[in-house]
Design an enzyme around this catalytic site. Structure first.
Site, mmCIF file in Angstrom:
data_model
loop_
_atom_site.group_PDB
_atom_site.id
_atom_site.type_symbol
_atom_site.label_atom_id
_atom_site.label_comp_id
_atom_site.label_asym_id
_atom_site.label_seq_id
_atom_site.Cartn_x
_atom_site.Cartn_y
_atom_site.Cartn_z
ATOM 1 N N ASN A 10 0.856 -1.190 0.000
ATOM 2 C CA ASN A 10 0.000 0.000 0.000
ATOM 3 C C ASN A 10 0.896 1.245 0.000
ATOM 4 O OD1 ASN A 10 -1.412 2.265 1.081
ATOM 5 N ND2 ASN A 10 -3.051 0.910 1.770
ATOM 6 N N HIS A 13 0.991 6.200 1.905
ATOM 7 C CA HIS A 13 1.729 7.136 2.759
ATOM 8 C C HIS A 13 2.932 7.772 2.082
ATOM 9 C CE1 HIS A 13 -1.219 6.654 5.694
ATOM 10 N NE2 HIS A 13 -1.049 5.361 5.758
ATOM 11 N N HIS A 46 -5.608 3.736 -1.678
ATOM 12 C CA HIS A 46 -6.928 4.099 -1.148
ATOM 13 C C HIS A 46 -7.229 5.543 -1.544
ATOM 14 C CE1 HIS A 46 -9.607 4.392 2.754
ATOM 15 N NE2 HIS A 46 -10.267 4.730 1.672
ATOM 16 N N ARG A 48 -9.316 8.308 -0.834
ATOM 17 C CA ARG A 48 -10.286 8.702 0.199
ATOM 18 C C ARG A 48 -11.149 9.846 -0.310
ATOM 19 N NH1 ARG A 48 -8.815 6.604 5.665
ATOM 20 N NH2 ARG A 48 -10.575 7.830 6.340
ATOM 21 N N ARG A 52 -6.917 12.915 1.045
ATOM 22 C CA ARG A 52 -5.826 13.360 1.932
ATOM 23 C C ARG A 52 -4.467 12.793 1.519
ATOM 24 N NH1 ARG A 52 -7.357 10.154 7.439
ATOM 25 N NH2 ARG A 52 -9.337 11.182 7.066
ATOM 26 N N GLU A 73 -8.693 0.664 -3.194
ATOM 27 C CA GLU A 73 -9.470 0.706 -1.948
ATOM 28 C C GLU A 73 -10.388 1.897 -1.986
ATOM 29 O OE1 GLU A 73 -7.906 0.946 2.040
ATOM 30 O OE2 GLU A 73 -6.464 -0.582 1.456
ATOM 31 N N THR A 104 -8.220 3.686 8.552
ATOM 32 C CA THR A 104 -9.455 2.893 8.523
ATOM 33 C C THR A 104 -9.558 2.088 9.819
ATOM 34 O OG1 THR A 104 -9.047 2.735 6.159
ATOM 35 C CG2 THR A 104 -10.784 1.354 7.045
ATOM 36 N N GLU A 154 -11.230 -9.283 3.252
ATOM 37 C CA GLU A 154 -9.949 -8.915 3.859
ATOM 38 C C GLU A 154 -10.207 -8.728 5.343
ATOM 39 O OE1 GLU A 154 -7.272 -6.440 1.783
ATOM 40 O OE2 GLU A 154 -6.387 -5.610 3.602
ATOM 41 N N HIS A 197 -3.673 -4.504 7.863
ATOM 42 C CA HIS A 197 -3.774 -3.300 8.696
ATOM 43 C C HIS A 197 -2.853 -3.405 9.890
ATOM 44 C CE1 HIS A 197 -5.174 0.423 10.423
ATOM 45 N NE2 HIS A 197 -5.729 0.657 9.264
ATOM 46 N N GLY A 198 -1.854 -2.512 9.900
ATOM 47 C CA GLY A 198 -0.958 -2.413 11.048
ATOM 48 C C GLY A 198 0.133 -3.469 11.109
ATOM 49 N N GLY A 219 1.131 -1.418 4.316
ATOM 50 C CA GLY A 219 1.534 -0.107 3.839
ATOM 51 C C GLY A 219 2.382 0.675 4.799
HETATM 52 N N1 PXP Z 1 -5.869 -3.223 4.124
HETATM 53 C C1 PXP Z 1 -6.830 -2.280 4.171
HETATM 54 C C2 PXP Z 1 -8.192 -2.647 3.724
HETATM 55 C C3 PXP Z 1 -6.533 -0.956 4.596
HETATM 56 O O1 PXP Z 1 -7.505 -0.030 4.663
HETATM 57 C C4 PXP Z 1 -5.210 -0.649 4.950
HETATM 58 C C5 PXP Z 1 -4.859 0.755 5.350
HETATM 59 O O2 PXP Z 1 -5.142 1.648 4.347
HETATM 60 C C6 PXP Z 1 -4.243 -1.652 4.860
HETATM 61 C C7 PXP Z 1 -4.599 -2.945 4.471
HETATM 62 C C8 PXP Z 1 -2.800 -1.394 5.179
HETATM 63 O O3 PXP Z 1 -2.664 -0.999 6.495
HETATM 64 P P1 PXP Z 1 -1.269 -0.443 6.992
HETATM 65 O O4 PXP Z 1 -1.001 0.798 6.220
HETATM 66 O O5 PXP Z 1 -1.488 -0.202 8.441
HETATM 67 O O6 PXP Z 1 -0.243 -1.511 6.706
#
Ligand code: PXP
Length: 247
Positions: A10, A13, A46, A48, A52, A73, A104, A154, A197-198, A219
Site C-alpha cells: 500500500n 503514505h 486508497h 479517500r 488526503r 481501496e 481505517t 480482507e 492493517h498495522g 503499507g
Molecule cells: N488493508 C486495508 C483494507 C486498509 O484499509 C489498509 C490501510 O489503508 C491496509 C490494508 C494497510 O494498512 P497499513 O497501512 O497499516 O499496513
C-alpha cells in the site's frame, strides 16, 4: 514457483509525505513501480473522499504504469463506484471511511447494509473487478459478505497489531485466534481470504502462517521502514518473513 501467499504494498503514505508539502515529490507512482520491481504481487491505493493522500490523478497514473494488479481501496459511495467503473482495476476493496479517523479504524458493517452493498458491488463484479470487503474477523460479517456476492474478504488485523504493540498479550492471542478461526471459516464458504492493517515484521508471521490467507496488504510500516533501509530491501524482508511463516 508461485508463492503461497501474496504481498500487496500500500503506497498511500508516500502520497501523505508528498501532500505534507504540496507539489509532486515523493511520487507514489515511482514507489509503486519500485515495489513492482522488488517483486511485490500487487499495489494497493486508497482514494479517500477527502483526497488526503492518493489523488484521482495518482489512480490514473497507477493504472497506466503498473503491470501487477492494482487493488483500489474505496468507500461504498456513488462517486467511488463511478471512478472504479471508469478505470476497471483488477481488484476493488470496499472499506468503511470516516472523515475524522486517522486511518481505517474498523471493518464494514456488511450485515447491516446487505441489500445496498449487494446492489453496489454487482456492477463492479460485472466490470471484471475482483471485489473484496474489509471486515472484522466476525462470523456474521463473513456470512453477509458471502451472501452479497463478494469473492474476497480482507480481515482487519488492526486490533491484533495494536494489542501486540501495547503489550496486551492475552488480547493479542485472542485476536489472533479469532483471525485464525475466521480465516478457516471464510475459506470454507469459498471466499478468498486476505488480511491487513498495522502489520509489521514483528506481527506478520503468525498471520502469514494461516494456510487460508492468500494475500496480505501492508503499507504504513513498509513505507516507514523504507526510510531506514530503502523500499526494495524493506519489501524483501517482509516477503522473506511471509515465506518463512509458510514453510
Ligand atoms: N488493508 C486495508 C483494507 C486498509 O484499509 C489498509 C490501510 O489503508 C491496509 C490494508 C494497510 O494498512 P497499513 O497501512 O497499516 O499496513
Amino acid at each position: 514457483m508461485a508463492s503461497l501467499i501474496r504481498l500487496g504494498v500500500n503506497i498511500d503514505h508516500v502520497a501523505t509525505v508528498r501532500n505534507a508539502r504540496g507539489g509532486a515529490l515523493p511520487d507514489p507512482v515511482r514507489a509503486a513501480c519500485l515495489a513492482e520491481e522488488a517483486g511485490t504481487d500487487g499495489i494497493t491505493a486508497h482514494l479517500r473522499e477527502d483526497r488526503r493522500h492518493i489523488s484521482d490523478e495518482d489512480i490514473e497514473r497507477l493504472m497506466a504504469a503498473l503491470r501487477v494488479p492494482l487493488n483500489f481501496e474505496m468507500a461504498a459511495t456513488a462517486e467511488m463506484q463511478a471512478i472504479a467503473l471508469r478505470h476497471k482495476p483488477q481488484a476493488v476493496c470496499i472499506v468503511p471511511e470516516k472523515r475524522e479517523e486517522r486511518t481505517t479504524e474498523g471493518g464494514m458493517e456488511v450485515a447491516r447494509e446487505e441489500n445496498r452493498l449487494a446492489h453496489y458491488i454487482a456492477p463492479l463484479r460485472e466490470a471484471g473487478c475482483r471485489v473484496s470487503i474489509f471486515i472484522a474477523a466476525d462470523r456474521a460479517q463473513i456470512e453477509a459478505a458471502h451472501r452479497i456476492g463478494a469473492e474476497v474478504v480482507e480481515l482487519h488485523t488492526g486490533a491484533y497489531c495494536d494489542a501486540h504493540a501495547e503489550g496486551r498479550l492475552d488480547a493479542r492471542d485472542r485476536e489472533l485466534a479469532a483471525l485464525r478461526e475466521m480465516s478457516a471459516f471464510a475459506r470454507s464458504l469459498g471466499l478468498e481470504v486476505h488480511a491487513g492493517h498495522g502489520l509489521t515484521y514483528d506481527t506478520v508471521k503468525p498471520v502469514a502462517a494461516f494456510p487460508e490467507v492468500a494475500e496480505l496488504n501492508i503499507g504504513h510500516f513498509l513505507i516507514g521502514e523504507a526510510i531506514f533501509r530503502g523500499l526494495a530491501p524493506a519489501i524483501h524482508e517482509m516477503q522473506r518473513l511471509m515465506e518463512e511463516a509458510r514453510t
